[in-house]
Every structure is written in C-alpha cells, then in structure tokens.
Design an enzyme around this catalytic site. Structure first.
Site, short mmCIF file in Angstrom:
data_model
loop_
_atom_site.label_atom_id
_atom_site.label_comp_id
_atom_site.label_asym_id
_atom_site.label_seq_id
_atom_site.Cartn_x
_atom_site.Cartn_y
_atom_site.Cartn_z
N GLY A 16 0.81 -1.21 0.00
CA GLY A 16 0.00 0.00 0.00
C GLY A 16 0.84 1.26 0.00
N CYS A 17 0.16 2.40 0.08
CA CYS A 17 0.82 3.69 -0.10
C CYS A 17 1.64 4.11 1.12
CB CYS A 17 -0.21 4.75 -0.43
SG CYS A 17 -1.64 4.77 0.68
N TYR A 18 1.06 4.02 2.31
CA TYR A 18 1.82 4.38 3.51
C TYR A 18 3.04 3.48 3.66
CZ TYR A 18 -1.68 7.51 5.67
OH TYR A 18 -2.52 8.56 5.98
#
Length: 368
Positions: free
Chosen positions: A149-151
């Site tokens: 994911g992005c985080y």
C-alpha cells in the site's frame, strides 16, 4: 499482448489501473470487474473514459476471469481475495492483489489487526511482497503478488537503506505520515465528505493503524538481510523457522488525513547508531537506489513535496541529520494512487512477464 482483468475496477485504485493499462503497449483490459455497477457502461461510472473505454462492467467471477486473462488485478477490500482464491485461478493466471490479504507472513498478526479470519493460509508462503525495488528477482517467478500500500511503500523505501546498513537504532523509529483523501477509497463515508475534510487535518488510527505491522515486518527483514539478499528470501527463512514476522521491529506510526486529493508524505525519525556525516548517509542511499528509475533521492537541502510526484510512479526521498540530537529525519513522497497502488501493480506485472519494468509508467508528474 497480455490480457488483464481488474476486479474492483470502479474504485479509485481500479480506475487508476485502467488509466495506466490503457497506455501500456503490451497489455489490454478484457474484464472491467465491479461489484456495484454490473452491466453499466464503464464510462458512465467514470466520465473521463467516455469514447475511450467502450465496455460494460462485469461481475467479480474470478474463476471465469482466470480463463480469459493472463493477469488479474484485485483492487478489493481486505478478505475478498483470500475468500475466493484457489489453485485453478493461480494455475490459469497471475494474481496481483492490492489488498493486505497476503502482505503479512504471520496470519495471526493479520487477524489481530484486520479483525477477520484469514481463509487462504496455504498461499501465504508463496505470496511475494511486491515492493519491486527490494524483491525484484523473486517477483519475476511469482504467481501471487501482495502489492504494498501507499503508507507502507513510502515508509519502507524511505528508511530501508538506513535499516539495512544498521545506521539507525531501530527501536527509535517514528513515522509521521499524511495522506490525501483518495486513500480512503470511493465509498460514501461521513468522515470523508468535503465539509468534514476541508480546512482541517486530523490524526487517525493512532497506535492502531493496520499498516503498522506491515512496515515493521518488512523493515525487520531488511535489518536481518545479508548481502545481496532480497526481503522475500529473508521472509521465507523466517517463515520456515517459525518466526514469520522476521523478528519485527516496533515503531510508532501515525497517519493523518489532509484536504487534498492525492499524495503521501511520510516524515520518519530515528536515532543514528553512530557519528555519520551527510556523505555517509548519502552513500547508503546511493548503494541501493542509484540505479532505481522510480526512486529519486533529491539534492541536498531539497525536501520531497507531494506536488512533484502527483500522477507519477516516482518516489522522492531526502534526509537531514540533526547533529544537535543525534537523530536523522527522512522524508518520502509519492502518489498514493500510482506508486502507492496501481503503478506499483503494473510495475509488478511488467516484472512477471519479462517486460521493461518501466513500460506504461513513464508519465511525468502532473503540475499544477
């Protein structure tokens, strides 16, 4: 031509997959899957695709899709893929999952943080964590990819060289991250309404955010990695030894919601383990990233900004040493919909099928 199917094509990450794959010279989309919009024209859901996509949304029949597609992207909620995946699907197609179902090697940790039972534990061992810059060789032979994911992508890539080289005290890591509202998805939620988000910033998931154990696990593998070893190999050894978390680190991770559409900015803090200079630290980042097209370590004194990566597959990283406190501050920025989701998924697809890794991903950042 690679035939691609997308389950969840009408979510934000799914739509971004459509946008990127439409510009990919070696791929065509054969299935626009959507649970909510079956039989509706895709261009009615996303007007930007009018006269570009002439197809209707189909259902989420993965078994049928696997007979038509070479690769399946699942941009779906946690628990979906684990509940339907089987040997026939994996034997027919490569699967790149944008959820967290196969990111964590320790399913007990998954069930604790996600509050759902994992229904496909038999595939955990083979699933490759699809952070391309760190697991490139293992990705090439995989049939199941856990797309980060992005985080997590921002945080892991920002800290990886320092952890890998043991240049920081890993017990002191703090990650303070900000995200645009698209990271929360497209479904209607009161907390994401314009009037609730605009002119405000808030912390959420304080000490409880589900990306925390994922960052800890991957950085734990990095800390334990030997020379020229990718993190997937370290994870496999840890899994075989009955320690799937790979002796994970414990970090403080706090995400914040900010009133913008796209972007992640992670500011990471840690105590240096020695008297390192700027040149020492820069050499560590160059060691791992100087040949990475999509990781840009910025010039000294220039800190990452989300506006300079928007719409692109780039990650911008830079650091400052605080000699007064003996700490280092590292910032990383990316577009949560591209490198934090769909772009990374396409990068994984390119590796699996032996294509140039940057195919379809060379769009420069958009500004303003």
């Amino acid at each position: 031509m690679i035939k691609a199917g997308i389950i969840g094509s009408t979510g934000y990450a799914g739509q971004e997959l459509v946008r990127i794959l439409l510009g990919h010279k070696d791929a065509e989309i054969v299935w626009f899957g959507s649970h909510s919009y079956v039989d509706k024209d895709y261009s009615e859901v996303y007007g930007n695709m009018f006269n570009i996509v002439d197809a209707k949304c189909l259902d989420d029949n993965l078994d049928e899709l696997s007979k038509q597609a070479d690769v399946i992207f699942t941009a779906t909620p946690q628990g979906y893929l684990a509940g339907v995946i089987n040997d026939d699907i994996l034997n027919n197609s490569k699967v790149i999952d944008l959820s967290a179902d196969f990111r964590l090697k320790d399913t007990d940790v998954y069930e604790k943080w996600y509050k759902i039972e994992h229904q496909a534990k038999q595939y955990i061992g083979e699933a490759v964590y699809g952070l391309c810059e760190l697991n490139r060789e293992s990705i090439k032979g995989a049939r199941l990819i856990a797309n980060p994911g992005c985080y997590t992508t921002t945080s892991i890539l920002s800290l990886y060289p320092l952890v890998r080289e043991h240049m920081i005290d890993v017990e002191t890591i703090v990650v303070d991250a900000k995200s645009g509202t698209s990271g929360a998805g497209r479904s209607a939620k009161l907390a994401n309404l314009y009037c609730e988000v605009n002119e405000s910033i808030k912390a959420y998931g304080v000490t409880t955010h589900r990306h925390t154990p994922e960052i800890e696990e991957q950085l734990g593998y990095a800390f334990n990695a030997g020379e020229k070893t990718d993190l997937f190999t370290v994870g496999q050894k840890a899994l075989s030894a009955g320690n799937p978390g790979g002796n994970p680190l414990l970090i403080n991770f706090t995400p914040h919601l900010v009133p913008m559409n796209r972007g992640i900015l992670a500011t990471c803090y840690a105590k240096l383990s020695g008297k390192y200079t700027y040149d020492d630290v820069k050499a560590a980042y160059d060691k791992y990233y100087k040949d990475e097209q999509f990781i840009r370590v910025l010039k000294k004194g220039v800190m990452p900004e989300t506006r300079w990566v928007e719409g692109s597959n780039y990650v911008d990283i830079n650091f400052v040493i605080d000699e007064r406190t003996g700490r280092i501050v590292v910032c990383g920025a990316l577009d949560n919909m591209v490198k934090g989701a769909a772009g990374q998924a396409v990068q994984n697809m390119n590796l699996i099928f032996g294509l140039p890794e940057n195919e379809g991903l060379l769009m420069p950042p958009v500004f303003p």
